[in-house]
Design a protein around this motif. Structure first.
Motif, mmCIF file in Angstrom:
data_model
loop_
_atom_site.group_PDB
_atom_site.id
_atom_site.type_symbol
_atom_site.label_atom_id
_atom_site.label_comp_id
_atom_site.label_asym_id
_atom_site.label_seq_id
_atom_site.Cartn_x
_atom_site.Cartn_y
_atom_site.Cartn_z
ATOM 1 N N VAL A 47 -14.702 -9.188 -1.513
ATOM 2 C CA VAL A 47 -14.332 -8.430 -2.712
ATOM 3 C C VAL A 47 -12.845 -8.107 -2.624
ATOM 4 O O VAL A 47 -12.300 -7.936 -1.527
ATOM 5 C CB VAL A 47 -15.185 -7.145 -2.852
ATOM 6 C CG1 VAL A 47 -14.883 -6.142 -1.752
ATOM 7 C CG2 VAL A 47 -15.008 -6.501 -4.214
ATOM 8 N N ASP A 48 -12.181 -8.059 -3.775
ATOM 9 C CA ASP A 48 -10.760 -7.697 -3.840
ATOM 10 C C ASP A 48 -10.614 -6.301 -4.407
ATOM 11 O O ASP A 48 -11.313 -5.934 -5.362
ATOM 12 C CB ASP A 48 -9.980 -8.668 -4.745
ATOM 13 C CG ASP A 48 -9.884 -10.056 -4.154
ATOM 14 O OD1 ASP A 48 -9.992 -10.202 -2.926
ATOM 15 O OD2 ASP A 48 -9.682 -11.015 -4.928
ATOM 16 N N CYS A 49 -9.678 -5.528 -3.874
ATOM 17 C CA CYS A 49 -9.393 -4.195 -4.392
ATOM 18 C C CYS A 49 -8.687 -4.331 -5.743
ATOM 19 O O CYS A 49 -7.719 -5.094 -5.861
ATOM 20 C CB CYS A 49 -8.502 -3.427 -3.421
ATOM 21 S SG CYS A 49 -7.985 -1.810 -4.067
ATOM 22 N N PRO A 50 -9.152 -3.604 -6.756
ATOM 23 C CA PRO A 50 -8.518 -3.716 -8.075
ATOM 24 C C PRO A 50 -7.127 -3.082 -8.136
ATOM 25 O O PRO A 50 -6.367 -3.374 -9.045
ATOM 26 C CB PRO A 50 -9.487 -2.979 -9.000
ATOM 27 C CG PRO A 50 -10.214 -2.032 -8.121
ATOM 28 C CD PRO A 50 -10.307 -2.696 -6.785
ATOM 29 N N TYR A 51 -6.787 -2.243 -7.161
ATOM 30 C CA TYR A 51 -5.461 -1.613 -7.150
ATOM 31 C C TYR A 51 -4.418 -2.455 -6.414
ATOM 32 O O TYR A 51 -3.346 -2.716 -6.937
ATOM 33 C CB TYR A 51 -5.515 -0.230 -6.486
ATOM 34 C CG TYR A 51 -6.097 0.852 -7.341
ATOM 35 C CD1 TYR A 51 -5.314 1.541 -8.262
ATOM 36 C CD2 TYR A 51 -7.421 1.208 -7.223
ATOM 37 C CE1 TYR A 51 -5.838 2.546 -9.042
ATOM 38 C CE2 TYR A 51 -7.965 2.214 -7.992
ATOM 39 C CZ TYR A 51 -7.166 2.888 -8.906
ATOM 40 O OH TYR A 51 -7.691 3.880 -9.675
ATOM 41 N N CYS A 52 -4.728 -2.828 -5.172
ATOM 42 C CA CYS A 52 -3.698 -3.456 -4.334
ATOM 43 C C CYS A 52 -3.982 -4.918 -3.996
ATOM 44 O O CYS A 52 -3.198 -5.551 -3.295
ATOM 45 C CB CYS A 52 -3.515 -2.657 -3.047
ATOM 46 S SG CYS A 52 -4.956 -2.694 -1.941
ATOM 47 N N ASP A 53 -5.095 -5.462 -4.466
ATOM 48 C CA ASP A 53 -5.490 -6.855 -4.233
ATOM 49 C C ASP A 53 -5.828 -7.178 -2.781
ATOM 50 O O ASP A 53 -5.958 -8.344 -2.437
ATOM 51 C CB ASP A 53 -4.426 -7.841 -4.738
ATOM 52 C CG ASP A 53 -4.327 -7.876 -6.246
ATOM 53 O OD1 ASP A 53 -5.356 -7.617 -6.894
ATOM 54 O OD2 ASP A 53 -3.237 -8.152 -6.766
ATOM 55 N N ALA A 54 -5.951 -6.167 -1.924
ATOM 56 C CA ALA A 54 -6.399 -6.444 -0.559
ATOM 57 C C ALA A 54 -7.798 -7.047 -0.634
ATOM 58 O O ALA A 54 -8.600 -6.674 -1.487
ATOM 59 C CB ALA A 54 -6.424 -5.162 0.275
#
Length: 67
Positions: A47-54
């Protein structure tokens, strides 16, 4: 059923997760972002973080890796 491959991604960071539920705060203290809880889907394994794309990738040896 085949598992979708991870798309090419220029993530600022990729983290190995040992559980399907992970928290992300940007990791930069006051310069990060609000903490969000993400769930790694069984279908993708990441899964990717919607804020920082981590990107958080479920460790194949994680206890809850099974489908």
């Amino acid at each position: 059923m085949s598992v979708p491959q991870q798309p090419a991604h220029a993530a600022p960071a990729t983290h190995k997760a040992t559980a399907r539920r992970v928290a992300c705060d940007g990791g930069e203290g006051a310069l990060g972002h609000p903490r969000v809880w993400l769930t790694i889907p069984h279908e993708t394994g990441w899964v990717d973080c919607p804020y920082c794309d981590a990107r958080y990738v479920l460790d194949p040896d994680a206890a809850d890796h099974g489908h």
